[in-house]
Scaffold this motif. Structure first.
Motif, PDB file in Angstrom:
ATOM      1  N   LYS A 154       2.507   1.709  -3.403  1.00  0.00           N
ATOM      2  CA  LYS A 154       1.504   2.174  -4.362  1.00  0.00           C
ATOM      3  C   LYS A 154       1.256   3.675  -4.188  1.00  0.00           C
ATOM      4  CE  LYS A 154      -2.967   0.963  -6.266  1.00  0.00           C
ATOM      5  NZ  LYS A 154      -4.069   0.033  -6.274  1.00  0.00           N
ATOM      6  N   GLU A 155       1.127   4.107  -2.937  1.00  0.00           N
ATOM      7  CA  GLU A 155       0.941   5.543  -2.642  1.00  0.00           C
ATOM      8  C   GLU A 155       2.102   6.377  -3.173  1.00  0.00           C
ATOM      9  OE1 GLU A 155       0.519   6.076   1.588  1.00  0.00           O
ATOM     10  OE2 GLU A 155      -1.254   4.779   1.663  1.00  0.00           O
ATOM     11  N   GLN A 156       3.300   5.809  -3.129  1.00  0.00           N
ATOM     12  CA  GLN A 156       4.495   6.518  -3.587  1.00  0.00           C
ATOM     13  C   GLN A 156       4.694   6.431  -5.098  1.00  0.00           C
ATOM     14  OE1 GLN A 156       7.527   4.643  -1.198  1.00  0.00           O
ATOM     15  NE2 GLN A 156       7.165   5.998   0.536  1.00  0.00           N
ATOM     16  N   GLY A 157       3.793   5.709  -5.782  1.00  0.00           N
ATOM     17  CA  GLY A 157       3.879   5.581  -7.229  1.00  0.00           C
ATOM     18  C   GLY A 157       5.011   4.682  -7.697  1.00  0.00           C
ATOM     19  N   GLU A 164       1.039  -6.473  -7.574  1.00  0.00           N
ATOM     20  CA  GLU A 164       0.218  -5.494  -6.854  1.00  0.00           C
ATOM     21  C   GLU A 164      -0.292  -6.060  -5.529  1.00  0.00           C
ATOM     22  OE1 GLU A 164      -0.572  -2.272  -7.872  1.00  0.00           O
ATOM     23  OE2 GLU A 164       0.804  -2.548  -9.559  1.00  0.00           O
ATOM     24  N   ALA A 212       0.839  -1.209   0.000  1.00  0.00           N
ATOM     25  CA  ALA A 212       0.000   0.000   0.000  1.00  0.00           C
ATOM     26  C   ALA A 212       0.872   1.256   0.000  1.00  0.00           C
ATOM     27  CB  ALA A 212      -0.940  -0.003   1.210  1.00  0.00           C
ATOM     28  N   THR A 213       1.931   1.255   0.795  1.00  0.00           N
ATOM     29  CA  THR A 213       2.845   2.398   0.859  1.00  0.00           C
ATOM     30  C   THR A 213       3.536   2.612  -0.485  1.00  0.00           C
ATOM     31  OG1 THR A 213       3.242   2.067   3.222  1.00  0.00           O
ATOM     32  CG2 THR A 213       4.895   3.327   2.017  1.00  0.00           C
TER      33      THR A 213
END
Length: 135
Positions: free
Chosen positions: A96-99, A105, A93-94
């Motif tokens: 993903k938030e950071q791109g 996934e 999740a982190t």
């Protein structure tokens, strides 16, 4: 935010698992801890503990498997570095938030019963990074 706890293992692509094991066991004096086939990844693995981490030898079980393709392109050698994390879902999740570009996934099954996910080498300076959570 998550933090890598330690280097969990270093994955090494090999053409012949039995031959490769000999160096680690006979020359370095380490002990192989069993083998496992991970069908969905088309690979046979052998973990060799060394201190707080392990070497993971990876032999392809199929000519179209990811390890066979790696060896065809780059030859035998280090294929990935795995970092232990406490909570893989939170780590993903982190990221993903950071791109951060990911191969996985969501967590998938890894050898030894670990939950794993790979970060894309384009996000890491060309190193295949695995995140690993062990219960």
């Amino acid at each position: 935010m998550f933090k890598a706890l330690k280097v969990d293992h270093i994955g090494i692509a090999v053409k012949d698992l039995e031959q490769a094991k000999k160096f680690y066991t006979e020359v370095l004096g380490l002990q192989a801890m069993g083998e496992e086939v991970v069908e969905e990844q088309k690979v046979r693995v052998c973990f060799i503990p060394c201190g707080d981490s392990e070497v993971e030898l990876l032999e392809s079980t199929s000519p179209d498997g990811p390890i066979a393709k790696f060896i065809e392109k780059k030859g035998e050698g280090i294929q990935h570095v795995a970092f232990r994390v406490e909570n893989l879902e939170a780590a993903l999740a982190t990221l993903k938030e950071q791109g951060i570009r990911m191969i996985d996934e969501k967590p998938r099954y890894g050898a030894g019963g670990a939950s794993i996910a790979f970060v894309h080498p384009k996000a890491t300076g060309s190193v295949l990074v695995e995140l690993s959570e062990r219960k």
